[in-house]
Design a protein around this motif. Structure first.
Motif, mmCIF file in Angstrom:
data_model
loop_
_atom_site.group_PDB
_atom_site.id
_atom_site.type_symbol
_atom_site.label_atom_id
_atom_site.label_comp_id
_atom_site.label_asym_id
_atom_site.label_seq_id
_atom_site.Cartn_x
_atom_site.Cartn_y
_atom_site.Cartn_z
ATOM 1 N N ILE A 12 25.960 39.529 51.413
ATOM 2 C CA ILE A 12 24.901 40.406 51.911
ATOM 3 C C ILE A 12 23.918 40.728 50.792
ATOM 4 C CG2 ILE A 12 26.233 42.519 51.384
ATOM 5 C CD1 ILE A 12 24.902 43.752 53.930
ATOM 6 N N THR B 236 15.500 45.960 52.302
ATOM 7 C CA THR B 236 16.100 47.012 53.156
ATOM 8 C C THR B 236 16.712 48.116 52.318
ATOM 9 O OG1 THR B 236 16.590 45.356 54.846
ATOM 10 C CG2 THR B 236 17.842 47.421 54.954
ATOM 11 N N HIS C 197 31.129 45.068 45.086
ATOM 12 C CA HIS C 197 30.095 44.599 44.149
ATOM 13 C C HIS C 197 30.729 44.044 42.874
ATOM 14 C CE1 HIS C 197 27.729 46.958 46.940
ATOM 15 N NE2 HIS C 197 28.389 48.064 46.605
ATOM 16 N N THR D 202 19.933 42.046 57.472
ATOM 17 C CA THR D 202 19.150 43.041 58.198
ATOM 18 C C THR D 202 17.718 42.524 58.374
ATOM 19 O OG1 THR D 202 20.426 44.778 57.120
ATOM 20 C CG2 THR D 202 18.394 45.435 58.253
ATOM 21 N N LEU E 132 22.979 43.736 60.772
ATOM 22 C CA LEU E 132 22.924 45.185 60.713
ATOM 23 C C LEU E 132 21.644 45.631 61.413
ATOM 24 C CD1 LEU E 132 24.759 44.211 58.313
ATOM 25 C CD2 LEU E 132 23.977 46.199 57.042
ATOM 26 N N ARG F 225 12.740 41.830 60.555
ATOM 27 C CA ARG F 225 11.334 41.592 60.204
ATOM 28 C C ARG F 225 10.823 40.243 60.720
ATOM 29 N NH1 ARG F 225 13.074 44.731 55.734
ATOM 30 N NH2 ARG F 225 13.893 42.949 54.588
ATOM 31 N N GLY G 259 19.425 40.577 50.839
ATOM 32 C CA GLY G 259 18.250 39.716 50.705
ATOM 33 C C GLY G 259 18.440 38.302 51.221
ATOM 34 N N ARG H 50 23.541 50.739 61.805
ATOM 35 C CA ARG H 50 23.364 51.355 60.485
ATOM 36 C C ARG H 50 22.063 52.129 60.507
ATOM 37 N NH1 ARG H 50 20.387 49.945 55.940
ATOM 38 N NH2 ARG H 50 21.239 50.721 53.952
HETATM 39 C C1 LIG Z 1 22.864 47.620 53.330
HETATM 40 C C2 LIG Z 1 23.074 46.671 52.208
HETATM 41 N N1 LIG Z 1 24.185 46.688 51.445
HETATM 42 C C3 LIG Z 1 24.201 45.752 50.530
HETATM 43 C C4 LIG Z 1 25.291 45.565 49.550
HETATM 44 O O1 LIG Z 1 25.126 44.702 48.663
HETATM 45 O O2 LIG Z 1 26.298 46.246 49.693
HETATM 46 S S1 LIG Z 1 22.785 44.796 50.572
HETATM 47 C C5 LIG Z 1 22.181 45.680 51.865
HETATM 48 C C6 LIG Z 1 20.859 45.398 52.497
HETATM 49 C C7 LIG Z 1 21.013 44.289 53.525
HETATM 50 O O3 LIG Z 1 19.747 44.118 54.160
HETATM 51 P P1 LIG Z 1 18.846 42.794 53.951
HETATM 52 O O4 LIG Z 1 19.590 41.661 54.598
HETATM 53 O O5 LIG Z 1 17.559 43.107 54.655
HETATM 54 O O6 LIG Z 1 18.667 42.615 52.484
#
Ligand SMILES: Cc1nc(C(=O)O)sc1CCOP(=O)(O)O
Ligand SMILES: Cc1ncc(COP(=O)(O)OP(=O)(O)O)c(N)n1
Ligand SMILES: [Mg+2]
Length: 355
Positions: free
Chosen positions: A310, A281, A255, A332, A156, A337, A312, A184
């Motif tokens: 998805i 994020t 979820h 993301t 993303l 990062r 962390g 996004r």
């Molecule tokens: C945008 C998003 N949606 C999520 C979900 O669980 O639906 S977790 C998430 C953040 C994803 O970013 P990172 O990889 O930096 O954690």
């Protein structure tokens, strides 16, 4: 009409009749032997027979007598692109175009012979436009689903600082082996989002990377993106489908197992499953953890629906994700990062492929 003119008209009709029939047959064989689609195969076969019926009152001997392939100057004129077909979609696009053009030629020149033939061919031509459009849409969906099924690394990305910065990011990540990129960025205006999406679509498609727009089916459709991703707060998949059409992909965030079943029922093409770990994020009050991934993996064994973990996820914990049976992740921060996003992307991809 002079004998020479009569022969010339029949020569044109003969060539165009052959070309139209060959185009229809090229499409029919794909529908029959690759798509295994009896409805589409039947539509194309019916078109082909309808054309034969429309032409049945033309004098067959005049058509054959007018044929002179040996002296056809067109056989020695080659255009570079006519031999280049990058994939099945381009083969079908060429066959559809050849068919539609040839039907129009037959319709126009048969007016010099018998207007009933011309009007009958006109009806075949209009039906051909619809069938060819349906086939191409179906092909595009089939191609996207095939590429989706092979996808493991989904990244993303935001809109970047400007068009060039965004284009560079899309290019680097596409070439680094990222399978799907998602734009996004809720901070951007619709105009900027649309412009970035168009840039992303162009570059991603040149690198066989799927390009998805987050939240916005309208921007996804207007930009020519491969699809849209909607969460539990956006419109459900079936409503988004009405906007983006049948040939584009729809992803849904889930979820809970109940939401997974809802997403499947609403026609999602893939699901996001999270948040697995704490994310920098996006803030969440609770996390589904890897237990949810195991639950989803077990629940959808009988289904081929691609599911992306998805939340962390990064190099240090991706092994916990693959241990659940998941082999697809969406990230993301692990890329955004990283000191070097290309190295980070390649590393994640290698870790996914190692399991
Ligand atoms: C945008 C998003 N949606 C999520 C979900 O669980 O639906 S977790 C998430 C953040 C994803 O970013 P990172 O990889 O930096 O954690
Ligand atoms: C692949 C993927 N999975 C989940 C999400 C999260 O979507 P959503 O819940 O709508 O949250 P936002 O991303 O809109 O903040 C996603 N975008 N992509
Ligand atoms: Mg959303």
């Amino acid at each position: 009409m002079s004998i020479q003119s009569h022969r010339a008209v029949y020569r044109i009709l003969d060539a165009s009749i052959n070309r139209a029939g060959e185009g229809l047959r090229t499409m029919e064989e794909y529908a029959r032997f690759v798509l295994d689609d009896s409805t589409m195969t039947s539509s194309l076969k019916t078109l082909r027979h309808g054309l034969t019926t429309a032409l049945s009152i033309l004098d067959r001997e005049s058509l054959l007598a007018a044929r002179d392939t040996a002296d056809d100057v067109g056989t020695n004129i080659q255009v570079e692109t006519e031999y280049h077909r990058s994939n099945a979609v381009s083969v079908i696009q060429a066959a559809a175009s050849r068919t539609q053009q040839s039907l129009r030629v037959i319709e126009e020149y048969s007016k010099l012979i018998d207007t009933s033939v011309s009007s009958a061919v006109e009806r075949v031509r209009y039906r051909a436009y619809t069938v060819c459009a349906d086939l191409e849409q179906q092909l595009r969906r089939s191609d996207r689903l095939t590429r989706l099924a092979a996808s493991q690394l989904y990244v993303l990305i935001d809109a970047g600082t400007d068009d060039q910065d965004f284009a560079t990011k899309v290019t680097e990540l596409s070439k680094a082996g990222v399978d799907i990129l998602q734009l996004r960025d809720s901070a951007q205006s619709d105009r900027v989002l649309l412009e970035r999406a168009k840039i992303g679509v162009l570059i991603a498609n040149q690198n066989d990377t799927l390009f998805i727009v987050n939240d916005r089916p309208d921007i996804a459709a207007a930009s020519g993106a491969d699809g849209v991703h909607v969460g539990q707060d956006e419109m459900p998949a079936d409503a988004a489908r009405a906007i983006i059409g049948t040939d584009r992909l729809i992803g849904v965030s889930t979820h809970s197992i109940a939401q997974v079943h809802d997403a499947i029922g609403e026609g999602a093409d893939y699901i996001g499953c999270g948040p697995v770990f704490p994310s920098r994020t996006k803030l969440f009050d609770e996390f589904v953890g890897t237990e949810f991934l195991s639950e989803v993996h077990d629940a959808k064994k009988q289904r081929a629906l691609p599911a992306f973990a998805i939340g962390g996820i990064e190099a240090d914990n991706v092994a916990q994700v693959t241990a659940t049976g998941f082999h697809r992740i969406a990230v993301t921060g692990a890329i955004d990062r990283a000191d070097d996003r290309v190295t980070a992307a390649r590393d994640l991809r290698n870790r996914l492929q190692a399991n």
